[in-house]
Each structure stands twice: as C-alpha cells, then as structure tokens.
Design an enzyme around this catalytic site. Structure first.
Site, PDB file in Angstrom:
ATOM      1  N   SER A  34      -3.672   3.860  -5.208  1.00  0.00           N
ATOM      2  CA  SER A  34      -2.952   4.441  -6.351  1.00  0.00           C
ATOM      3  C   SER A  34      -3.372   5.881  -6.662  1.00  0.00           C
ATOM      4  CB  SER A  34      -3.155   3.565  -7.587  1.00  0.00           C
ATOM      5  OG  SER A  34      -4.532   3.451  -7.897  1.00  0.00           O
ATOM      6  N   GLY A  89      -9.594   6.757  -2.235  1.00  0.00           N
ATOM      7  CA  GLY A  89      -9.935   6.026  -3.448  1.00  0.00           C
ATOM      8  C   GLY A  89     -10.997   4.988  -3.146  1.00  0.00           C
ATOM      9  N   GLU A 110      -9.205   3.264   7.021  1.00  0.00           N
ATOM     10  CA  GLU A 110      -9.888   4.147   6.074  1.00  0.00           C
ATOM     11  C   GLU A 110     -11.297   4.474   6.551  1.00  0.00           C
ATOM     12  OE1 GLU A 110      -7.642   2.757   1.938  1.00  0.00           O
ATOM     13  OE2 GLU A 110      -9.527   1.803   2.501  1.00  0.00           O
TER      14      GLU A 110
END
Length: 236
Positions: A34, A89, A110
C-alpha cells in the site's frame, strides 16, 4: 482500519524517502504494497517536474503494473542487476531494522531485489513500528514453499515451534499461489527475539524457497505518524 490520516502519513513518509534517497542516474527497486503507491506517485512527480532519470525494477506483479499504469517502463534484474536503492514497505520493523514482509505474498521477489541494492529504504506507517518482531504483526512469518513440499515443510516448521497455516486465497478456491507459482505458509512463532537464527533454520529446510524475515538488510526506515509527521530509524 486505514483512515485518510494514515494515507497522509504514508504519503509524507514516501515523499521523504524518495526525496532523500533517489537522484538522477540511479537504478531503483520499487517495492510492493500500500505505501508503494505513494512512492511511485512521488517518483512520477519528480520525473515530470525536474526531469529525474531513473531505471525502475519492480518487486512484484503489482508494482510492475503500477509502474506501467504511470507510464514508467519497468526493467528487470536480468537487465539491471545492480541497484543503487530499493524502496519498499514492511509489515513490521523491529528496533534493529529487521523486518517481517510478505503480508501481500511477494516476499521472495522483494528479498531478491533488496539483495541487489546498495541500500534498502523502508516506508511504513506508525502501526508497523515495533521493538521486537511479532509484537504488532500477529499473522506469522510468511514462508514460500514448493507445492509438493507443503506437508513435510509444515511438519519441520512445527518441530521448530511454529504454528503453521497454508495461506488460502480470497477470490479463488484453494490456496494463494505466489507470483512464482508456489504456496505460502504463515508461521507463527510469537515474538521473534533472534530473527537471524530463525531465518537460517527456516531457509535450511528442503522445499523452502524464501522467508519473509529480512535480517540486517535495511539502512533506514521512514514512519508516517498519526499526526502527519515523519520519524526515521537508522541502522546502528
């Protein structure tokens, strides 16, 4: 629940992370989740207003689409294996900047992208800030496994003291399938005081592809606070 204030907190943190860590000529990893929407917004703003020239490598299907939707053509680790910075994030950040990632299921890509970057920069809101991993994040450590290894790996992780659940999909019958075609086990070990040792143990199990523990990888984290200010935590 997210409020408008939380979004504003994430935006402020993302703006500072981009402004303080990205400059022209850089190869930049673009994370998932997000907060990354705000990171891409800021990158685009700087590309348009100051002619920022960067090459972006996404960490998931989601971030690849996000870049394409904003008119930024993404690169790959094959073409761009050396990154100056990776901005991502996290689901939780401890005092030593160890992370739990993978709530969105993208932890393998990631971690791969983060491992190719000179610097990993984390953008999060105040709810992700902990002293110890497992203090705020109660959903366990995501562990990506080969489909055929699910049961043996589950048994081995249970033997290490973890409570294991296979992550199930919401809009499909059956399990979540990662971007790489694997399953994700969510493994609850309670509070994790030695993430490095646990990560080593999990990764040594045959059939485990990668874990959502990011140990000693992060240089700096930016936290958007409730009141709209941004605090930072740096690697000691």
């Amino acid at each position: 629940r997210m409020s408008h204030g939380d979004d504003e907190a994430k935006r402020q943190a993302a703006n500072r992370a981009v402004d303080e860590n990205v400059s022209s000529g850089m190869n930049v990893g673009v994370g998932s989740g997000s907060t990354i929407v705000f990171v891409v917004d800021r990158l685009l703003h700087r590309i348009k207003t100051e002619g920022l020239k960067i090459t972006c490598v996404p960490t998931s299907f989601q971030s690849e689409q996000l870049l394409l939707d904003h008119g930024i053509v993404p690169s790959t680790l094959t073409a761009t294996p050396d990154l100056d910075v990776d901005i991502d994030g996290a689901d939780e950040v401890d005092l030593h900047l160890n992370l739990i990632k993978g709530g969105g299921g993208c932890q393998t890509q990631e971690k791969l992208v983060a491992s190719c970057a000179k610097k990993l920069v984390i953008v999060a809101d105040y709810r992700k800030e902990s002293k110890v991993l497992g203090e705020q994040w109660k959903k366990g450590i995501p562990v990506e496994v080969l489909i055929m290894a699910r049961v043996p790996v589950t048994k081995r992780i249970e033997a290490l003291g973890g409570k294991v659940t296979t992550r199930m999909a919401e809009k499909k019958a059956g399990p979540v399938i990662s971007d790489f075609g694997n399953l994700i086990l969510d493994c609850d070990f309670g509070q994790v005081h030695d993430p490095s040792a646990l990560d080593d143990k999990l990764r040594s199990i045959c059939g485990v592809i990668e874990t959502g523990l990011f140990v000693n990888m992060t240089s700096i984290a930016y936290f958007g606070q409730k009141d709209g200010t941004v605090t930072t935590r740096q690697a000691k």
